[in-house]
Design a protein around this motif. Structure first.
Motif, mmCIF file in Angstrom:
data_model
loop_
_atom_site.group_PDB
_atom_site.id
_atom_site.type_symbol
_atom_site.label_atom_id
_atom_site.label_comp_id
_atom_site.label_asym_id
_atom_site.label_seq_id
_atom_site.Cartn_x
_atom_site.Cartn_y
_atom_site.Cartn_z
ATOM 1 N N ILE A 1 -9.715 59.677 16.340
ATOM 2 C CA ILE A 1 -10.571 58.777 16.652
ATOM 3 C C ILE A 1 -10.145 58.156 17.915
ATOM 4 C CG2 ILE A 1 -11.796 56.511 15.930
ATOM 5 C CD1 ILE A 1 -10.571 57.694 12.814
ATOM 6 N N ILE A 2 -10.939 58.073 18.979
ATOM 7 C CA ILE A 2 -10.784 57.313 20.291
ATOM 8 C C ILE A 2 -11.357 56.259 20.417
ATOM 9 C CG2 ILE A 2 -10.683 57.659 22.543
ATOM 10 C CD1 ILE A 2 -10.224 60.776 21.991
ATOM 11 N N GLU A 3 -10.857 54.948 20.454
ATOM 12 C CA GLU A 3 -11.570 53.786 20.623
ATOM 13 C C GLU A 3 -11.391 53.185 22.003
ATOM 14 O OE1 GLU A 3 -10.481 51.870 16.145
ATOM 15 O OE2 GLU A 3 -9.133 51.611 17.991
ATOM 16 N N VAL A 4 -12.353 52.900 22.474
ATOM 17 C CA VAL A 4 -12.355 52.428 23.920
ATOM 18 C C VAL A 4 -12.916 50.916 24.108
ATOM 19 C CG1 VAL A 4 -12.683 54.840 25.116
ATOM 20 C CG2 VAL A 4 -14.782 53.219 24.538
ATOM 21 N N HIS A 5 -12.599 50.094 24.975
ATOM 22 C CA HIS A 5 -13.157 48.883 24.996
ATOM 23 C C HIS A 5 -14.223 48.795 25.843
ATOM 24 C CE1 HIS A 5 -10.173 45.877 23.232
ATOM 25 N NE2 HIS A 5 -9.638 47.152 23.494
ATOM 26 N N ILE A 6 -15.226 47.916 25.442
ATOM 27 C CA ILE A 6 -16.472 47.527 25.967
ATOM 28 C C ILE A 6 -16.358 46.929 27.312
ATOM 29 C CG2 ILE A 6 -16.809 45.203 24.729
ATOM 30 C CD1 ILE A 6 -19.838 46.151 24.468
ATOM 31 N N GLU A 7 -15.080 46.161 27.505
ATOM 32 C CA GLU A 7 -14.648 45.618 28.814
ATOM 33 C C GLU A 7 -14.120 46.608 29.764
ATOM 34 O OE1 GLU A 7 -13.177 44.807 25.828
ATOM 35 O OE2 GLU A 7 -14.410 43.058 24.950
ATOM 36 N N ALA A 8 -14.037 47.552 29.310
ATOM 37 C CA ALA A 8 -13.291 48.363 30.351
ATOM 38 C C ALA A 8 -14.248 48.730 31.564
ATOM 39 C CB ALA A 8 -12.564 49.664 29.656
ATOM 40 N N GLU A 9 -13.624 49.146 32.537
ATOM 41 C CA GLU A 9 -14.646 49.710 33.537
ATOM 42 C C GLU A 9 -15.029 50.865 33.460
ATOM 43 O OE1 GLU A 9 -13.841 50.133 38.385
ATOM 44 O OE2 GLU A 9 -13.278 48.071 37.469
#
Ligand code: DX5
Ligand code: ZN
Length: 220
Positions: free
Chosen positions: A85-93
């Protein structure tokens, strides 16, 4: 009952493989791997080669929580290293839709993380494109911080929106989780408790995991 995802950020880094094995044998449901780039957050931690090295130490699904700028440049390496599972941030560019598609094209599950100051409604347009929602209960960057209780209503808001859309994906909460704050989170509807300090620094890891899993059992 919530599932438990111990964050290895609080483990002994000099023998991380053994720590991953130990927490897996103590009854964890996932291994939560905190990836920081010194840019999106002020700290630097683990990279994809570390995930690859740790992979043989556990059969549990690995969650890679990417607190990094431009995650799209790195999701392939984490997928190939053995992240499930790979989680990414909504705030990341990034171009978020493209990143999520990339994760799925690699055959992995995608999670979307929301920092404490970010309204959870910002994640709503993507709920149909993710397999997990991560509500941060600390500002990411370091383990051992104090739980921010104000984020709790986000769980109910997200669950209501999921119900409206006919979607059911788990909500994970991460940061400052103890038996006390885990209880609040589970009652608010959290499905997965990510916990570093309270698991790895506990005198008895199995007991600590079982206590977290029992959170919210007496709902209401
Ligand atoms: C925060 C990390 C969390 C954190 C959890 O930046 O994403 O996973 O390390 O650790 P504790 O449970 O110690 O807050
Ligand atoms: Zn995390």
């Amino acid at each position: 009952m919530p599932q438990v995802a111990p964050s290895i950020l609080a483990a002994d880094f000099s023998r991380l493989g053994e720590e991953v094995r130990r927490v897996s044998e103590a009854g964890a449901d996932y291994i939560h791997v905190d990836v920081m780039d010194g840019f999106f957050v002020p700290n630097i931690t683990i990279g994809p080669s570390m995930v690859r090295s740790l992979r043989p130490y556990s059969k549990l699904p690995f969650i890679s929580h990417l607190m990094i700028t431009h995650p799209e440049n790195h999701v392939k390496a984490f997928a190939e290293g053995g992240s499930d599972i790979i989680e990414v941030h909504i705030e990341a560019e990034q171009d978020l839709r493209r990143t999520l598609r990339l994760i799925h094209d690699l055959g992995k599950k995608a999670g979307l993380a929301v920092n404490p100051p970010t309204p959870v409604e910002k994640a709503f347009p993507y709920l149909g494109e993710v397999d997990m929602l991560l509500v941060m209960s600390v500002n990411p960057g370091f383990g051992g911080q104090k739980f921010i209780q104000d984020v709790l209503p986000k769980i109910g808001l997200a669950k209501a929106e999921m119900a409206r859309l006919g979607i059911r994906i788990p909500v994970e909460i991460d940061g400052g989780i103890t038996v006390e704050t885990g209880e609040l989170a589970a009652r608010a509807g959290a499905d997965i408790l990510a916990a570093g300090t309270s698991v790895f620094r506990a005198p008895d890891m199995r007991e600590a995991i079982e206590a977290l899993r029992a959170c919210g059992a007496s709902k209401g």
